[in-house]
Design an enzyme around this catalytic site. Structure first.
Site, PDB file in Angstrom:
ATOM      1  N   ASP A  60      55.307 -38.960 -60.484  1.00  0.00           N
ATOM      2  CA  ASP A  60      54.376 -39.489 -61.730  1.00  0.00           C
ATOM      3  C   ASP A  60      55.447 -40.391 -62.308  1.00  0.00           C
ATOM      4  OD1 ASP A  60      52.204 -39.230 -63.214  1.00  0.00           O
ATOM      5  OD2 ASP A  60      52.707 -38.231 -64.598  1.00  0.00           O
ATOM      6  N   LYS A  66      54.796 -34.089 -46.687  1.00  0.00           N
ATOM      7  CA  LYS A  66      55.358 -34.857 -45.615  1.00  0.00           C
ATOM      8  C   LYS A  66      56.158 -33.633 -45.031  1.00  0.00           C
ATOM      9  CE  LYS A  66      53.347 -38.463 -43.377  1.00  0.00           C
ATOM     10  NZ  LYS A  66      52.317 -38.385 -43.050  1.00  0.00           N
TER      11      LYS A  66
HETATM   12  C1  LIG Z   1      54.633 -45.292 -73.303  1.00  0.00           C
HETATM   13  C2  LIG Z   1      54.423 -46.308 -74.503  1.00  0.00           C
HETATM   14  C3  LIG Z   1      56.069 -46.636 -74.498  1.00  0.00           C
HETATM   15  C4  LIG Z   1      56.787 -46.070 -75.458  1.00  0.00           C
HETATM   16  C5  LIG Z   1      58.564 -45.298 -74.623  1.00  0.00           C
HETATM   17  C6  LIG Z   1      58.331 -44.152 -74.068  1.00  0.00           C
HETATM   18  C7  LIG Z   1      59.184 -43.900 -72.360  1.00  0.00           C
HETATM   19  C8  LIG Z   1      59.246 -42.933 -72.212  1.00  0.00           C
HETATM   20  C9  LIG Z   1      60.301 -42.330 -70.936  1.00  0.00           C
HETATM   21  C10 LIG Z   1      59.211 -43.611 -69.454  1.00  0.00           C
HETATM   22  C11 LIG Z   1      57.872 -42.600 -69.103  1.00  0.00           C
HETATM   23  C12 LIG Z   1      57.322 -43.492 -67.957  1.00  0.00           C
HETATM   24  C13 LIG Z   1      55.436 -43.508 -67.510  1.00  0.00           C
HETATM   25  C14 LIG Z   1      55.499 -42.074 -67.083  1.00  0.00           C
HETATM   26  C15 LIG Z   1      54.095 -42.112 -66.439  1.00  0.00           C
HETATM   27  C16 LIG Z   1      53.872 -40.265 -67.022  1.00  0.00           C
HETATM   28  C17 LIG Z   1      52.226 -40.657 -66.906  1.00  0.00           C
HETATM   29  C18 LIG Z   1      51.399 -39.837 -66.974  1.00  0.00           C
HETATM   30  O1  LIG Z   1      51.752 -38.312 -66.443  1.00  0.00           O
HETATM   31  S1  LIG Z   1      50.494 -39.240 -67.906  1.00  0.00           S
HETATM   32  C19 LIG Z   1      49.627 -37.528 -68.364  1.00  0.00           C
HETATM   33  C20 LIG Z   1      48.510 -37.436 -67.594  1.00  0.00           C
HETATM   34  N1  LIG Z   1      47.332 -38.476 -67.615  1.00  0.00           N
HETATM   35  C21 LIG Z   1      46.873 -37.884 -68.411  1.00  0.00           C
HETATM   36  O2  LIG Z   1      46.504 -36.992 -69.648  1.00  0.00           O
HETATM   37  C22 LIG Z   1      45.738 -38.787 -68.571  1.00  0.00           C
HETATM   38  C23 LIG Z   1      44.110 -38.360 -68.952  1.00  0.00           C
HETATM   39  N2  LIG Z   1      43.012 -39.219 -69.172  1.00  0.00           N
HETATM   40  C24 LIG Z   1      42.723 -40.155 -69.883  1.00  0.00           C
HETATM   41  O3  LIG Z   1      43.340 -40.450 -71.018  1.00  0.00           O
HETATM   42  C25 LIG Z   1      41.721 -41.143 -69.459  1.00  0.00           C
HETATM   43  O4  LIG Z   1      40.745 -40.283 -68.263  1.00  0.00           O
HETATM   44  C26 LIG Z   1      42.194 -43.081 -68.975  1.00  0.00           C
HETATM   45  C27 LIG Z   1      42.743 -42.977 -69.642  1.00  0.00           C
HETATM   46  C28 LIG Z   1      43.099 -42.454 -67.981  1.00  0.00           C
HETATM   47  C29 LIG Z   1      40.709 -43.375 -68.085  1.00  0.00           C
HETATM   48  O5  LIG Z   1      40.478 -43.368 -69.362  1.00  0.00           O
HETATM   49  P1  LIG Z   1      38.757 -44.539 -69.913  1.00  0.00           P
HETATM   50  O6  LIG Z   1      40.078 -45.540 -70.453  1.00  0.00           O
HETATM   51  O7  LIG Z   1      37.773 -44.049 -71.132  1.00  0.00           O
HETATM   52  O8  LIG Z   1      38.419 -44.647 -68.839  1.00  0.00           O
HETATM   53  P2  LIG Z   1      36.811 -45.105 -68.130  1.00  0.00           P
HETATM   54  O9  LIG Z   1      35.540 -43.858 -68.063  1.00  0.00           O
HETATM   55  O10 LIG Z   1      36.664 -46.311 -69.332  1.00  0.00           O
HETATM   56  O11 LIG Z   1      37.625 -46.126 -66.946  1.00  0.00           O
HETATM   57  C30 LIG Z   1      38.522 -47.031 -67.046  1.00  0.00           C
HETATM   58  C31 LIG Z   1      38.655 -47.522 -65.387  1.00  0.00           C
HETATM   59  O12 LIG Z   1      39.063 -46.712 -64.480  1.00  0.00           O
HETATM   60  C32 LIG Z   1      38.655 -45.417 -64.100  1.00  0.00           C
HETATM   61  N3  LIG Z   1      39.139 -44.588 -63.407  1.00  0.00           N
HETATM   62  C33 LIG Z   1      38.876 -43.178 -64.512  1.00  0.00           C
HETATM   63  N4  LIG Z   1      39.832 -42.410 -64.125  1.00  0.00           N
HETATM   64  C34 LIG Z   1      39.887 -42.723 -62.976  1.00  0.00           C
HETATM   65  C35 LIG Z   1      40.337 -41.728 -61.478  1.00  0.00           C
HETATM   66  N5  LIG Z   1      40.815 -40.404 -62.877  1.00  0.00           N
HETATM   67  N6  LIG Z   1      40.608 -42.030 -61.016  1.00  0.00           N
HETATM   68  C36 LIG Z   1      40.403 -43.281 -60.240  1.00  0.00           C
HETATM   69  N7  LIG Z   1      39.723 -44.207 -61.794  1.00  0.00           N
HETATM   70  C37 LIG Z   1      40.101 -43.791 -62.495  1.00  0.00           C
HETATM   71  C38 LIG Z   1      37.702 -45.763 -64.257  1.00  0.00           C
HETATM   72  O13 LIG Z   1      36.024 -45.527 -62.961  1.00  0.00           O
HETATM   73  C39 LIG Z   1      37.025 -47.376 -64.549  1.00  0.00           C
HETATM   74  O14 LIG Z   1      37.555 -48.143 -63.672  1.00  0.00           O
HETATM   75  P3  LIG Z   1      36.377 -49.910 -63.980  1.00  0.00           P
HETATM   76  O15 LIG Z   1      35.008 -48.994 -63.749  1.00  0.00           O
HETATM   77  O16 LIG Z   1      36.500 -50.099 -64.512  1.00  0.00           O
HETATM   78  O17 LIG Z   1      36.861 -50.213 -62.269  1.00  0.00           O
END
Ligand SMILES: CCCCCCCCCCCCCCCCCC(=O)SCCNC(=O)CCNC(=O)[C@H](O)C(C)(C)COP(=O)(O)OP(=O)(O)OC[C@H]1O[C@@H](n2cnc3c(N)ncnc32)[C@H](O)[C@@H]1OP(=O)(O)O
Length: 193
Positions: free
Chosen positions: A127, A151
């Site tokens: 992730d 796998k």
């Molecule tokens: C970070 C900033 C910089 C500062 C520096 C920080 C440095 C940090 C260090 C580096 C870190 C590196 C990154 C780490 C990455 C970890 C990320 C996590 O674990 S995060 C923790 C774990 N994650 C969370 O906690 C995330 C929790 N979930 C959410 O917040 C929301 O569900 C969302 C934002 C993901 C989507 O919400 P919303 O925008 O309201 O969604 P809509 O209903 O409007 O749909 C939009 C489009 O997306 C599609 N779609 C939607 N869902 C899915 C799906 N499951 N499956 C497939 N598709 C999906 C849907 O079909 C649509 O498509 P279309 O029709 O446009 O074609």
């Protein structure tokens, strides 16, 4: 040693330390060589990343009064272990190829089945690597969906290489694939999207 001293917070952890195995060091040197012509870049990594760049996002999702207190105690999960016990890793990016590689040595506190890497720990580093690959373009990214095929098990304390590749971008959605291979490249341990 104070775990959360100022010194630790500002320290870049994506560099060799004495707990690194020979295999991890060799891979690190190989990738540092690739950085020499500028095509690859080593990504520094801290226990506490500055909030800058995602403050709008934080304001939308977090209670402001709780935020200040939390922010000072918060640690990046993958950097919250003592040296050598958890995730020892460095990420390298190649922005032209939209790739991020992570070289990882999983320490003894990441055990699941005896002698093996915990599946949740594997998912965590997948992730982080795939997330970083998307973040190179998207700045603030959240994982909506994570699919994984385990796998072959990963022996605890062994060295693996993760390869994340941006497959496509559709508006604000990023599709990233990620594989986990053994350090010698012979075994495909895990694949994810
Ligand atoms: C970070 C900033 C910089 C500062 C520096 C920080 C440095 C940090 C260090 C580096 C870190 C590196 C990154 C780490 C990455 C970890 C990320 C996590 O674990 S995060 C923790 C774990 N994650 C969370 O906690 C995330 C929790 N979930 C959410 O917040 C929301 O569900 C969302 C934002 C993901 C989507 O919400 P919303 O925008 O309201 O969604 P809509 O209903 O409007 O749909 C939009 C489009 O997306 C599609 N779609 C939607 N869902 C899915 C799906 N499951 N499956 C497939 N598709 C999906 C849907 O079909 C649509 O498509 P279309 O029709 O446009 O074609």
């Amino acid at each position: 040693r104070s775990f959360s001293s100022e010194k630790d917070i500002h320290k870049d952890y994506a560099v060799p330390n004495p707990t690194w195995s020979e295999d991890l060091r060799l891979l690190y040197e190989q990738f540092m060589k690739k950085c020499e012509d500028g095509s690859w870049e080593r990504l520094p990594s801290y226990r506490q990343h500055p909030a800058g760049g995602c403050s709008d996002f934080q304001a939308r999702h977090l209670d402001p009064s709780a935020m200040k207190e939390l922010t000072s105690r918060a640690r990046l999960f993958t950097r919250s272990f003592e040296d050598g016990l958890g995730f020892e890793y460095v990420m390298f990016c190649n922005d032209a190829e939209k790739r991020v590689v992570c070289i990882l040595q999983g320490g003894p506190h990441l055990q699941g089945m005896p002698g093996l890497f915990h599946g949740g720990a594997i998912l965590t580093i997948i992730d982080a690597t795939a997330g970083m690959c998307a973040k190179r373009i998207g700045k603030v990214v959240l994982t909506a969906n994570l699919n994984v095929n385990f796998k072959r098990p990963i022996p605890l304390c062994s060295v693996v290489v993760l390869n994340a590749q941006l497959e496509k971008a559709e508006g604000r959605k990023f599709f990233v694939s990620c594989t986990v291979h053994s350090g010698d490249g012979r075994t495909l341990h895990t694949e994810a999207t």
